[in-house]
Design a protein around this motif. Structure first.
Motif, PDB file in Angstrom:
ATOM      1  N   UNK A  83     -15.028  -3.698-114.821  1.00 23.87           N
ATOM      2  CA  UNK A  83     -15.691  -5.015-114.576  1.00 23.87           C
ATOM      3  C   UNK A  83     -17.125  -4.824-114.208  1.00 23.87           C
ATOM      4  N   UNK A  84     -17.991  -5.184-114.946  1.00 24.46           N
ATOM      5  CA  UNK A  84     -19.621  -4.763-114.641  1.00 24.46           C
ATOM      6  C   UNK A  84     -20.264  -5.930-114.227  1.00 24.46           C
ATOM      7  N   UNK A 105     -14.735  -3.211-107.560  1.00 20.97           N
ATOM      8  CA  UNK A 105     -14.829  -4.370-106.676  1.00 20.97           C
ATOM      9  C   UNK A 105     -13.482  -4.847-105.971  1.00 20.97           C
ATOM     10  N   UNK A 106     -12.200  -4.453-106.816  1.00 21.76           N
ATOM     11  CA  UNK A 106     -11.080  -4.803-106.251  1.00 21.76           C
ATOM     12  C   UNK A 106     -10.336  -3.698-105.724  1.00 21.76           C
ATOM     13  N   UNK A 107     -11.032  -2.345-105.852  1.00 20.87           N
ATOM     14  CA  UNK A 107     -10.261  -1.313-105.175  1.00 20.87           C
ATOM     15  C   UNK A 107      -9.556  -0.587-106.187  1.00 20.87           C
TER      16      UNK A 107
END
Length: 192
Positions: A83-84, A105-107
């Motif tokens: 996800x950019x 960003x979600x780990x």
């Protein structure tokens, strides 16, 4: 937020919680049970580039199986989603064991510095699913945006456990049904 959206969010969280509370050994057994039908389907579909997801929140862990699948066929590639941008579609980056990874960003680990690939077949995790091929994901709309943007559209294969089966997902207008869904019981949804 509408009551339908709140209901769907609550259902998503309940389904994920149920999966996460399964004993790790049971999840491993269920994952091993879905590998033969997945292997048969991959033999049938013959993808060159297979997109899949890093296991998250108790999902089936397909990494070892797919690494072996890649190694057993000439020219086969694996790709993981990255996800950019929050509201954009995902890109699929080449992956194999040993590729440098960093948490997104979600780990969730994502490949770093590898080529962007276009999957022929895309394995999609399902938190919930119904017999029409609709799924409940994590609520961000990433797969729906990505499937709408990818041309040509890859064949989609949902993979999950039977505990995720629902009578009706109550799809929203933007939801895209999957072509196939597999569980430990075998093929649940197919285009045939």
């Amino acid at each position: 937020m509408s009551s339908a959206a709140l209901d769907r969010r609550a259902l998503r969280e309940a389904l994920i919680a149920e999966r996460e509370t399964q004993a790790p050994m049971l999840r491993l057994q269920l994952t091993h049970a879905l590998l033969p039908p997945l292997g048969d389907l991959l033999d049938r579909l013959e993808p060159s580039v297979l997109g899949f997801c890093w296991p998250y929140r108790g999902e089936p862990d397909l990494r070892e199986f797919l690494s072996l699948w890649r190694a057993q066929g000439r020219g086969r590639e694996l790709a993981l989603p990255v996800v950019h941008e929050q509201a954009a579609s995902m890109a699929f980056h080449a992956w194999r064991p040993g590729v440098p990874m960093a948490p997104d960003r979600f780990g969730i680990p994502a490949p770093q510095g590898t080529a962007v690939l276009h999957p022929d077949v895309l394995i999609v995790p399902v938190n919930g699913f119904d017999a029409r091929g609709y799924r409940i994901g994590y609520g961000g709309g990433f797969f729906d945006r990505t499937l709408a943007a990818l041309q040509p559209k890859p064949v989609t294969v949902g993979v999950g456990f039977e505990i995720a089966r629902l009578e009706d997902v109550r799809p929203e207008p933007h939801d895209v049904p999957l072509d196939w869904i597999l569980t430990e019981d075998g093929v649940v949804v197919s285009p045939d």
